[in-house]
Design a protein around this motif. Structure first.
Motif, PDB file in Angstrom:
ATOM      1  N   VAL A 149       5.753 -15.344  -2.050  1.00 50.31           N
ATOM      2  CA  VAL A 149       4.909 -14.609  -1.100  1.00 50.31           C
ATOM      3  C   VAL A 149       5.753 -13.658  -0.253  1.00 50.31           C
ATOM      4  O   VAL A 149       5.606 -12.434  -0.317  1.00 50.31           O
ATOM      5  N   TRP A 150       6.626 -14.241   0.534  1.00 51.65           N
ATOM      6  CA  TRP A 150       7.341 -13.473   1.555  1.00 51.65           C
ATOM      7  C   TRP A 150       8.197 -12.360   0.956  1.00 51.65           C
ATOM      8  O   TRP A 150       8.216 -11.234   1.483  1.00 51.65           O
ATOM      9  N   ASN A 151       8.890 -12.629  -0.121  1.00 55.93           N
ATOM     10  CA  ASN A 151       9.770 -11.619  -0.712  1.00 55.93           C
ATOM     11  C   ASN A 151       9.005 -10.411  -1.240  1.00 55.93           C
ATOM     12  O   ASN A 151       9.606  -9.352  -1.489  1.00 55.93           O
ATOM     13  N   LYS A 152       7.675 -10.523  -1.419  1.00 57.96           N
ATOM     14  CA  LYS A 152       6.880  -9.395  -1.895  1.00 57.96           C
ATOM     15  C   LYS A 152       6.596  -8.379  -0.787  1.00 57.96           C
ATOM     16  O   LYS A 152       6.256  -7.232  -1.085  1.00 57.96           O
ATOM     17  N   VAL A 153       6.718  -8.805   0.478  1.00 54.42           N
ATOM     18  CA  VAL A 153       6.374  -7.906   1.587  1.00 54.42           C
ATOM     19  C   VAL A 153       7.510  -7.687   2.572  1.00 54.42           C
ATOM     20  O   VAL A 153       7.435  -6.783   3.403  1.00 54.42           O
ATOM     21  N   VAL A 154       8.584  -8.477   2.470  1.00 53.92           N
ATOM     22  CA  VAL A 154       9.619  -8.416   3.495  1.00 53.92           C
ATOM     23  C   VAL A 154      10.369  -7.088   3.497  1.00 53.92           C
ATOM     24  O   VAL A 154      10.892  -6.644   4.533  1.00 53.92           O
ATOM     25  N   ASN A 155      10.426  -6.401   2.358  1.00 52.15           N
ATOM     26  CA  ASN A 155      11.188  -5.156   2.280  1.00 52.15           C
ATOM     27  C   ASN A 155      10.324  -3.918   2.478  1.00 52.15           C
ATOM     28  O   ASN A 155      10.764  -2.799   2.198  1.00 52.15           O
ATOM     29  N   THR A 156       9.116  -4.083   2.981  1.00 54.68           N
ATOM     30  CA  THR A 156       8.258  -2.930   3.282  1.00 54.68           C
ATOM     31  C   THR A 156       8.689  -2.300   4.597  1.00 54.68           C
ATOM     32  O   THR A 156       9.431  -2.898   5.398  1.00 54.68           O
ATOM     33  N   ASP A 157       8.186  -1.081   4.857  1.00 60.63           N
ATOM     34  CA  ASP A 157       8.560  -0.370   6.082  1.00 60.63           C
ATOM     35  C   ASP A 157       7.664  -0.745   7.268  1.00 60.63           C
ATOM     36  O   ASP A 157       8.018  -0.484   8.426  1.00 60.63           O
ATOM     37  N   ALA A 158       6.514  -1.305   6.988  1.00 55.06           N
ATOM     38  CA  ALA A 158       5.591  -1.784   8.034  1.00 55.06           C
ATOM     39  C   ALA A 158       4.659  -2.792   7.382  1.00 55.06           C
ATOM     40  O   ALA A 158       4.538  -2.836   6.148  1.00 55.06           O
ATOM     41  N   MET A 159       3.998  -3.588   8.207  1.00 55.75           N
ATOM     42  CA  MET A 159       3.157  -4.648   7.631  1.00 55.75           C
ATOM     43  C   MET A 159       1.814  -4.745   8.345  1.00 55.75           C
ATOM     44  O   MET A 159       1.719  -4.599   9.563  1.00 55.75           O
ATOM     45  N   ILE A 160       0.799  -4.976   7.532  1.00 50.17           N
ATOM     46  CA  ILE A 160      -0.532  -5.328   8.046  1.00 50.17           C
ATOM     47  C   ILE A 160      -0.746  -6.799   7.725  1.00 50.17           C
ATOM     48  O   ILE A 160      -0.746  -7.195   6.558  1.00 50.17           O
ATOM     49  N   MET A 161      -0.909  -7.618   8.763  1.00 52.39           N
ATOM     50  CA  MET A 161      -1.168  -9.048   8.573  1.00 52.39           C
ATOM     51  C   MET A 161      -2.654  -9.297   8.851  1.00 52.39           C
ATOM     52  O   MET A 161      -3.151  -9.041   9.944  1.00 52.39           O
ATOM     53  N   ASP A 162      -3.341  -9.795   7.864  1.00 53.04           N
ATOM     54  CA  ASP A 162      -4.802  -9.955   7.946  1.00 53.04           C
ATOM     55  C   ASP A 162      -5.165 -11.397   8.301  1.00 53.04           C
ATOM     56  O   ASP A 162      -5.071 -12.302   7.485  1.00 53.04           O
ATOM     57  N   LEU A 163      -5.574 -11.582   9.552  1.00 55.66           N
ATOM     58  CA  LEU A 163      -6.002 -12.908  10.012  1.00 55.66           C
ATOM     59  C   LEU A 163      -7.494 -12.921  10.343  1.00 55.66           C
ATOM     60  O   LEU A 163      -7.961 -13.781  11.095  1.00 55.66           O
ATOM     61  N   ARG A 164      -8.254 -12.010   9.757  1.00 55.79           N
ATOM     62  CA  ARG A 164      -9.683 -11.917  10.094  1.00 55.79           C
ATOM     63  C   ARG A 164     -10.465 -13.148   9.670  1.00 55.79           C
ATOM     64  O   ARG A 164     -11.508 -13.450  10.243  1.00 55.79           O
ATOM     65  N   ASN A 165      -9.962 -13.858   8.672  1.00 56.43           N
ATOM     66  CA  ASN A 165     -10.655 -15.054   8.190  1.00 56.43           C
ATOM     67  C   ASN A 165      -9.837 -16.319   8.412  1.00 56.43           C
ATOM     68  O   ASN A 165     -10.132 -17.360   7.824  1.00 56.43           O
ATOM     69  N   PHE A 181       0.822  -1.198   0.000  1.00 58.39           N
ATOM     70  CA  PHE A 181       0.000   0.000   0.000  1.00 58.39           C
ATOM     71  C   PHE A 181       0.865   1.260   0.000  1.00 58.39           C
ATOM     72  O   PHE A 181       2.099   1.196   0.022  1.00 58.39           O
ATOM     73  N   GLU A 182       0.182   2.376   0.038  1.00 56.57           N
ATOM     74  CA  GLU A 182       0.838   3.687   0.125  1.00 56.57           C
ATOM     75  C   GLU A 182       1.792   3.731   1.317  1.00 56.57           C
ATOM     76  O   GLU A 182       1.550   3.108   2.348  1.00 56.57           O
ATOM     77  N   ASN A 183       2.881   4.466   1.177  1.00 58.14           N
ATOM     78  CA  ASN A 183       3.909   4.615   2.211  1.00 58.14           C
ATOM     79  C   ASN A 183       4.665   3.313   2.464  1.00 58.14           C
ATOM     80  O   ASN A 183       5.183   3.093   3.562  1.00 58.14           O
ATOM     81  N   ASN A 184       4.676   2.428   1.441  1.00 60.97           N
ATOM     82  CA  ASN A 184       5.435   1.171   1.510  1.00 60.97           C
ATOM     83  C   ASN A 184       4.983   0.294   2.686  1.00 60.97           C
ATOM     84  O   ASN A 184       5.798  -0.278   3.422  1.00 60.97           O
ATOM     85  N   ILE A 185       3.679   0.197   2.803  1.00 60.29           N
ATOM     86  CA  ILE A 185       3.091  -0.650   3.854  1.00 60.29           C
ATOM     87  C   ILE A 185       2.717  -1.991   3.222  1.00 60.29           C
ATOM     88  O   ILE A 185       1.922  -2.044   2.280  1.00 60.29           O
ATOM     89  N   GLY A 186       3.275  -3.055   3.726  1.00 54.73           N
ATOM     90  CA  GLY A 186       2.986  -4.380   3.201  1.00 54.73           C
ATOM     91  C   GLY A 186       1.675  -4.940   3.732  1.00 54.73           C
ATOM     92  O   GLY A 186       1.211  -4.574   4.817  1.00 54.73           O
ATOM     93  N   TYR A 187       1.069  -5.797   2.935  1.00 53.80           N
ATOM     94  CA  TYR A 187      -0.191  -6.447   3.332  1.00 53.80           C
ATOM     95  C   TYR A 187      -0.063  -7.940   3.047  1.00 53.80           C
ATOM     96  O   TYR A 187       0.289  -8.342   1.935  1.00 53.80           O
TER      97      TYR A 187
END
Length: 617
Positions: free
Chosen positions: A447-463, A418-424
């Motif tokens: 999978v992992w290499n697509k988000v590991v270099n972000t500045d912060a991460m949102i991990m979605d476990l709602r489902n 996402f914006e501001n290099n936030i991984g999801y």
């Protein structure tokens, strides 16, 4: 009153419609109305009838109807539609002779035995299940006269059985005095039970039917299972017996809906004519329900075709015979295997109390037993994971090609930046460690290499509904640094009495996210099992902010055990997280730092990070 006037007056209009064939004076209608007024079992429906009779009595018209049968049909239609009772019927029967109930002749003992053997059928089925068929309900005085023979030839053979099938599929006649006589054999001597009230209109009296304190022979009692078979031919007094036993919670009714007859029907001659009116002159009101079985019939507890009722009853009784061993077996499993020892002992004891107090007496099938047992276990323990389950064997390992693994991983994980290099990162189930280990490199690359270099991460476990917890240590380790080994949790295994410590791993496939970058985990009420363990660990160690709804409050993955020697299986959580420092997540779930509705959680997390990182630009 308007409807009653319509009943009396509307029938007069036919005088100008038909060609005269035979003349009937208006007094015919008045006589019918008087019979209804004096004899119909629901006098509250007759309000205004007397005024209508008086009005009709002054009419001197001649009813010109083509024939008596047509006249009877016209009168029947008028009466039924006005009073709304299909039992009312007017007929023209010049040859009718009133039926006189035959008196029982003096019979020799041999003749009595032959009569009983032909009218009452009994058998002892496999499993010591008694079978008794009666096609006519005897009056109390008749039953007492032949009581000794009834006991010897019938009842004493039924008494030792462990359950009884009472076949009333062909019972269409009987005497009202036989109702308490039969019902009492399936109740206790004390206290007496008010089982029915029968209002008799001609005498304007109500007779209460009560269970009897003394009987010939022993009672079958209230503890042994009783199944009553019915069909659309079950009628009249037999329906009353069925209705009483059903609503006393003493019998399970299996078969078809009954005929919907009446407790008493009389055919009364109209003055000196050849017309007769069939009238229900008494009505039954059950004191338990405040309602009646008349007209509408008795609806079975288990509705099947009449010809299938006996086989269905046998199946019901066979499963009920297994219930005590199944409930005892379930209680023993919980005592020995359930993760929380003190709670397990309490649940087991309460389950035994339910069994002893008859909570499982009305179970009609294995599926019904499993449903009730699961509901009771959840109610007693508060643990959603403690329940009955199917014993479906695990599927054999699939021989996936690397390309197939890649496609599987693509549909199992969802990533974005996402914006501001936030991984999801979203995934909806945890995998087994050995399975994940074999494809770890593929997961990292796709999978992992697509988000590991972000500045912060949102991990979605709602489902995320859980899965095995064997990969939890490894997954948690990606969010901690390698230079420090951290004790994540302690898992206590009840059956073995051992404790397993979960530590961060020193070596991983791919790059760690580390402890410096921010992590928000999204949760909902559907977040369960292994996902809750992960959220619990990350919150407990201060590694993530939790946003969303409290998690499910389920348990660690349960183990499946066969209950006794039955085909019932129980899922029992055998492991619980370390609760030395206070309650873990089992049962209560994990409370988020920022509680919001699940559908608003992602937007909230984005806003938090955008405010933080946007302000740094």
């Amino acid at each position: 009153m308007a409807k009653i006037l319509f009943l009396v007056a509307s029938l007069l209009i036919f005088s100008n419609i038909f060609v005269a064939y035979s003349a009937f004076p208006p007094s015919l209608i008045v006589d019918i109305a008087k019979i209804l007024l004096d004899n119909y079992c629901s006098p509250e429906k007759m309000v205004g009838m007397q005024e209508a009779i008086d009005a009709a009595s002054t009419n001197t018209e001649i009813l010109s109807i083509p024939d008596p049968e047509t006249m009877a049909n016209v009168l029947t239609a008028g009466v039924q539609s006005t009073i709304n009772d299909p039992r009312l019927k007017i007929t023209h029967e010049p040859e009718y002779l009133p039926v006189v109930a035959p008196q029982m002749p003096q019979l020799s003992p041999e003749q009595l035995i032959a009569v009983l053997q032909s009218s009452i059928k009994l058998d002892i089925l496999d499993g010591n299940i008694g079978y008794l068929r009666i096609d006519h309900i005897l009056a109390e005085d008749v039953a007492e006269k032949i009581g000794a023979l009834l006991l010897e030839l019938v009842w004493n053979k039924i008494l030792p059985t462990t359950a009884l099938i009472f076949d009333m599929r062909h019972t269409s006649s009987g005497d009202i005095t036989g109702i308490p006589y039969i019902v009492s054999y399936f109740t206790d001597a004390e206290p007496l039970i008010h089982i029915d009230s029968v209002y008799d209109r001609p005498s304007n009296t109500t007779k209460e039917l009560w269970s009897m304190s003394t009987l010939l022979g022993e009672r079958y009692g209230t503890e042994k299972p009783l199944v009553v078979l019915t069909s659309r031919n079950t009628k009249g007094i037999a329906e009353d017996v069925v209705y009483c036993l059903q609503h006393l919670k003493r019998a399970t009714v299996v078969g078809e809906k009954t005929a919907g007859g009446s407790v008493k029907i009389d055919k009364i001659r109209v003055a000196d004519t050849d017309f007769y009116i069939t009238v229900p002159t008494a009505k039954s009101v059950n004191p338990i329900t405040g309602a009646t079985w008349e007209v509408k019939g008795v609806t079975p507890d288990v509705e099947v075709n009449a010809e299938d009722a006996l086989a269905t009853a046998i199946k019901i009784l066979n499963i009920r015979a297994q219930v005590p061993a199944i409930i005892e077996g379930a209680a023993n499993l919980i005592t020995e295997k359930y993760a929380f020892e003190a709670a397990g002992d309490e649940v087991a004891e309460k389950l035994k109390v339910l069994l002893a107090t008859g909570a499982y007496n009305t179970v009609n099938s294995k599926a019904e037993l499993e449903t009730k047992l699961s509901a009771d276990l959840k109610s007693l323990s508060g643990d959603k994971g403690l329940k009955t389950t199917s014993n479906i064997p695990a599927l054999p390992p699939m021989n996936y090609t690397p390309e197939m693994f890649i496609e599987l991983i693509k549909v199992s994980f969802h990533t974005d930046v996402f914006e501001n290099n936030i991984g999801y990162l979203r995934f909806d189930m945890f995998g087994d460690f050995e399975e994940v280990k074999a494809i770890a490199q593929i997961i990292v690359e796709h999978v992992w290499n697509k988000v590991v270099n972000t500045d912060a991460m949102i991990m979605d476990l709602r489902n995320n509904v859980g899965g095995p917890t064997t990969a939890i240590s490894g997954f948690c380790s990606y969010f901690f640094d390698a230079d420090k080994k951290i004790l994540l949790d302690k898992l206590h295994d009840r059956p073995s009495g051992t404790t397993k410590e979960l530590w961060t791993l020193p070596e991983l496939t791919g790059t760690r996210y580390g402890t410096k970058k921010s992590l928000i985990i999204l949760t909902s009420g559907a977040t369960a099992g292994a996902a809750e363990e992960f959220v619990y660990i990350m919150k407990r160690h201060g590694r993530a902010m939790i946003v969303g709804e409290p998690t499910s409050g389920s348990s660690h993955p349960a183990e499946t055990f066969r209950v006794a020697d039955s085909d019932v299986f129980l899922a029992v959580p055998t492991v619980h997280s370390d609760n030395a420092a206070g309650p873990a997540w089992e049962g209560a779930g994990v409370t988020p730092h920022i509680p919001v509705a699940a559908e608003a959680a992602l937007g909230t997390a984005k806003a938090i990070f955008n405010k933080h990182f946007g302000g740094q630009k």
